[in-house]
Design an enzyme around this catalytic site. Structure first.
Site, PDB file in Angstrom:
ATOM      1  N   ASP A 134      -8.142   0.049  -1.538  1.00  0.00           N
ATOM      2  CA  ASP A 134      -6.830  -0.052  -0.912  1.00  0.00           C
ATOM      3  C   ASP A 134      -6.544  -0.784   0.072  1.00  0.00           C
ATOM      4  O   ASP A 134      -5.819  -0.859   1.037  1.00  0.00           O
ATOM      5  CB  ASP A 134      -6.446   1.571  -0.409  1.00  0.00           C
ATOM      6  CG  ASP A 134      -4.884   1.592   0.090  1.00  0.00           C
ATOM      7  OD1 ASP A 134      -4.776   2.645   0.765  1.00  0.00           O
ATOM      8  OD2 ASP A 134      -4.149   0.744  -0.325  1.00  0.00           O
ATOM      9  N   ASP A 145      -5.226   1.681  -5.396  1.00  0.00           N
ATOM     10  CA  ASP A 145      -3.615   1.725  -5.062  1.00  0.00           C
ATOM     11  C   ASP A 145      -2.899   0.389  -4.973  1.00  0.00           C
ATOM     12  O   ASP A 145      -3.398  -0.394  -5.278  1.00  0.00           O
ATOM     13  CB  ASP A 145      -3.750   2.295  -3.446  1.00  0.00           C
ATOM     14  CG  ASP A 145      -2.398   2.761  -3.087  1.00  0.00           C
ATOM     15  OD1 ASP A 145      -2.120   2.880  -1.652  1.00  0.00           O
ATOM     16  OD2 ASP A 145      -1.613   3.277  -3.913  1.00  0.00           O
ATOM     17  N   ASN A 146      -1.806   0.653  -5.238  1.00  0.00           N
ATOM     18  CA  ASN A 146      -0.717  -0.536  -5.228  1.00  0.00           C
ATOM     19  C   ASN A 146      -0.633  -1.494  -6.271  1.00  0.00           C
ATOM     20  O   ASN A 146      -0.328  -2.633  -6.084  1.00  0.00           O
ATOM     21  CB  ASN A 146      -0.933  -1.196  -3.979  1.00  0.00           C
ATOM     22  CG  ASN A 146      -0.776  -0.383  -2.699  1.00  0.00           C
ATOM     23  OD1 ASN A 146      -1.871  -0.295  -1.896  1.00  0.00           O
ATOM     24  ND2 ASN A 146       0.070   0.222  -2.383  1.00  0.00           N
ATOM     25  N   GLU A 189       4.609   4.762  -1.289  1.00  0.00           N
ATOM     26  CA  GLU A 189       4.593   5.728  -0.159  1.00  0.00           C
ATOM     27  C   GLU A 189       5.967   5.840   0.559  1.00  0.00           C
ATOM     28  O   GLU A 189       6.486   4.980   1.095  1.00  0.00           O
ATOM     29  CB  GLU A 189       3.392   5.667   0.835  1.00  0.00           C
ATOM     30  CG  GLU A 189       3.342   4.480   1.379  1.00  0.00           C
ATOM     31  CD  GLU A 189       2.391   3.657   0.617  1.00  0.00           C
ATOM     32  OE1 GLU A 189       2.078   3.668  -0.388  1.00  0.00           O
ATOM     33  OE2 GLU A 189       1.739   2.413   1.092  1.00  0.00           O
TER      34      GLU A 189
HETATM   35  C1  LIG Z   1     -11.969  -7.510   3.115  1.00  0.00           C
HETATM   36  C2  LIG Z   1     -11.962  -6.388   3.759  1.00  0.00           C
HETATM   37  N1  LIG Z   1     -12.734  -5.738   4.525  1.00  0.00           N
HETATM   38  C3  LIG Z   1     -12.565  -4.591   5.111  1.00  0.00           C
HETATM   39  N2  LIG Z   1     -11.408  -4.158   5.670  1.00  0.00           N
HETATM   40  C4  LIG Z   1     -10.318  -4.586   5.057  1.00  0.00           C
HETATM   41  C5  LIG Z   1     -10.504  -5.917   4.146  1.00  0.00           C
HETATM   42  N3  LIG Z   1      -9.207  -6.381   3.772  1.00  0.00           N
HETATM   43  C6  LIG Z   1      -8.310  -5.429   4.410  1.00  0.00           C
HETATM   44  N4  LIG Z   1      -9.072  -4.574   5.210  1.00  0.00           N
HETATM   45  C7  LIG Z   1      -8.394  -3.511   5.913  1.00  0.00           C
HETATM   46  O1  LIG Z   1      -7.743  -2.617   4.807  1.00  0.00           O
HETATM   47  C8  LIG Z   1      -6.377  -2.419   5.500  1.00  0.00           C
HETATM   48  C9  LIG Z   1      -5.377  -3.451   4.528  1.00  0.00           C
HETATM   49  C10 LIG Z   1      -4.498  -2.766   3.493  1.00  0.00           C
HETATM   50  C11 LIG Z   1      -3.667  -3.639   2.832  1.00  0.00           C
HETATM   51  N5  LIG Z   1      -2.804  -2.932   2.130  1.00  0.00           N
HETATM   52  C12 LIG Z   1      -1.662  -3.269   2.034  1.00  0.00           C
HETATM   53  O2  LIG Z   1      -1.244  -4.389   2.236  1.00  0.00           O
HETATM   54  C13 LIG Z   1      -0.549  -2.460   1.598  1.00  0.00           C
HETATM   55  C14 LIG Z   1       1.093  -2.854   1.569  1.00  0.00           C
HETATM   56  C15 LIG Z   1       1.719  -1.882   1.005  1.00  0.00           C
HETATM   57  C16 LIG Z   1       3.356  -2.400   1.157  1.00  0.00           C
HETATM   58  C17 LIG Z   1       4.017  -1.915   0.308  1.00  0.00           C
HETATM   59  C18 LIG Z   1       5.307  -2.564   0.208  1.00  0.00           C
HETATM   60  C19 LIG Z   1       6.020  -3.134   1.286  1.00  0.00           C
HETATM   61  F1  LIG Z   1       7.137  -3.728   1.509  1.00  0.00           F
HETATM   62  C20 LIG Z   1       5.056  -3.297   2.325  1.00  0.00           C
HETATM   63  C21 LIG Z   1       3.757  -3.065   2.337  1.00  0.00           C
HETATM   64  C22 LIG Z   1       1.581  -0.482   0.675  1.00  0.00           C
HETATM   65  C23 LIG Z   1       0.330  -0.166   0.716  1.00  0.00           C
HETATM   66  O3  LIG Z   1      -0.005   0.995   0.339  1.00  0.00           O
HETATM   67  C24 LIG Z   1      -0.794  -1.156   0.965  1.00  0.00           C
HETATM   68  O4  LIG Z   1      -2.204  -0.493   0.923  1.00  0.00           O
HETATM   69  C25 LIG Z   1      -6.097  -2.611   6.791  1.00  0.00           C
HETATM   70  O5  LIG Z   1      -6.794  -1.647   7.549  1.00  0.00           O
HETATM   71  C26 LIG Z   1      -7.420  -3.983   6.789  1.00  0.00           C
HETATM   72  O6  LIG Z   1      -7.660  -4.224   8.151  1.00  0.00           O
HETATM   73 MG   LIG Z   2      -2.091   1.326  -0.452  1.00  0.00          MG
END
Ligand SMILES: Cc1ncnc2c1ncn2[C@@H]1O[C@H](/C=C/CNC(=O)c2cc(-c3ccc(F)cc3)cc(O)c2O)[C@@H](O)[C@H]1O
Ligand SMILES: [Mg+2]
Length: 214
Positions: A141, A169-170, A199
Site C-alpha cells: 500500500d 491495495d488500489n 476508501e
Molecule cells: C518505497 C517506500 N518505502 C517506505 N515507505 C514508503 C515508500 N513509498 C511510499 N511510502 C510510504 O507509504 C505511504 C504511501 C502511500 C501511497 N498511497 C497512495 O498514493 C494512495 C492514494 C490514494 C488516492 C486515491 C484517489 C485519489 F484521488 C487520491 C489518492 C488511495 C490510496 O489508498 C493510496 O494508498 C506513505 O506513508 C509513504 O511515506
Molecule cells: Mg491504499
C-alpha cells in the site's frame, strides 16, 4: 503552524478511541475520514476484505509496505495469533511518528515492528537484520510505482515461499497497471481481484490477492 492531517487523525484517535481497543481505533479513524477529512487509509470496506484474507491465512510473518498512519497495521495486527509478527516499512519520519502512536493506542506494539526507511533498502536486510526467512503475507500500500520493483526484489531475496500471499491495495484507483500485468499474466502467481470502492467514496477500487507459486 497549522497541524498536519495525520496529526489531526491521531488527535481523533486519542479523543474517541479506547486505549488497548484496536476496533475502537479503527472506528475512530474511519469516522474521522468519512466525516472530517479524507485520508488514504485502506478504509472499512476494503478493510473487511483485508480482514478476511488475514483471518483465513493466520500468518506468522507479515510484511506491510507503506505504514502511513498505521490504520491497516492495526487492522492486520489485531487479527494475528500470539507470537506472530508484523514488520511495517515507512520512510516518512512524520508519518512514522504518528503511526507509532496509533499502534501504541491500540495496544499492539508487541506484535508490530515499525521500521523507518525505504522498502528497497530494508527488503534485502530482512534475513540478517530480523531473522526472517520468508513471509507468509505481504500487504502492499505504498507508492504505486514501487509495487512491481519491490515484488521482484522480494522474489530475488528469497522472501516469498510457495503459498505466500501478496495483497495489493488500489489496483484500480490510483491503479498499478504494471504490477497487475505481472501478477495476472506472469508465471509465478495465481491472482484474483476483489472488487470494492475507494476508501470513504463511491469510486471503484479493489484489492488484488496473488499467491506465489514458488
Ligand atoms: C518505497 C517506500 N518505502 C517506505 N515507505 C514508503 C515508500 N513509498 C511510499 N511510502 C510510504 O507509504 C505511504 C504511501 C502511500 C501511497 N498511497 C497512495 O498514493 C494512495 C492514494 C490514494 C488516492 C486515491 C484517489 C485519489 F484521488 C487520491 C489518492 C488511495 C490510496 O489508498 C493510496 O494508498 C506513505 O506513508 C509513504 O511515506
Ligand atoms: Mg491504499
Amino acid at each position: 503552524t497549522r497541524s498536519t492531517r495525520p496529526q489531526r487523525l491521531l488527535k481523533a484517535v486519542q479523543k474517541h478511541a479506547t486505549r488497548g481497543d484496536p476496533q475502537s481505533v479503527i472506528s475512530a479513524i474511519d469516522h474521522f475520514c468519512r466525516h472530517s477529512e479524507w485520508a488514504m487509509n485502506v478504509g472499512d470496506e476494503k478493510g473487511s476484505i483485508l480482514d478476511s484474507v488475514v483471518s483465513e491465512l493466520n500468518p506468522e510473518k507479515v510484511l506491510e509496505l507503506g505504514t502511513y498512519c498505521g490504520y491497516s497495521t492495526v487492522r492486520i495486527a489485531r487479527l494475528l495469533p500470539p507470537g506472530a509478527r508484523l514488520i511495517t516499512l515507512e520512510f516518512n519520519a512524520d508519518y512514522a511518528a504518528i503511526a507509532r502512536q496509533v499502534i501504541a493506542w491500540a495496544g499492539l506494539e508487541d506484535k508490530v515492528q515499525l521500521v523507518e526507511g525505504a522498502s528497497e533498502d530494508w527488503i534485502p536486510r530482512m534475513k540478517e537484520h530480523f531473522g526472517i526467512e520468508t513471509f507468509d503475507f505481504v500487504f502492499l500500500d505504498h507508492w504505486k510505482d514501487r509495487y512491481l520493483p519491490d515484488t521482484k526484489l522480494m522474489e530475488d531475496c528469497g522472501l516469498l515461499r510457495k503459498g505466500t500471499v501478496l495483497l495489493a491495495d488500489n489496483v484500480i484507483c490510483p491503479g498499478v497497471p504494471d504490477y497487475l500485468e505481472y501478477v495476472r499474466n506472469g508465471l509465478f502467481y495465481k491472482s484474483c481481484y476483489f472488487k470494492s470502492h475507494l476508501e470513504y467514496t463511491k469510486a471503484e477500487d479493489g484489492l488484488e490477492k496473488s499467491v506465489f507459486l514458488g
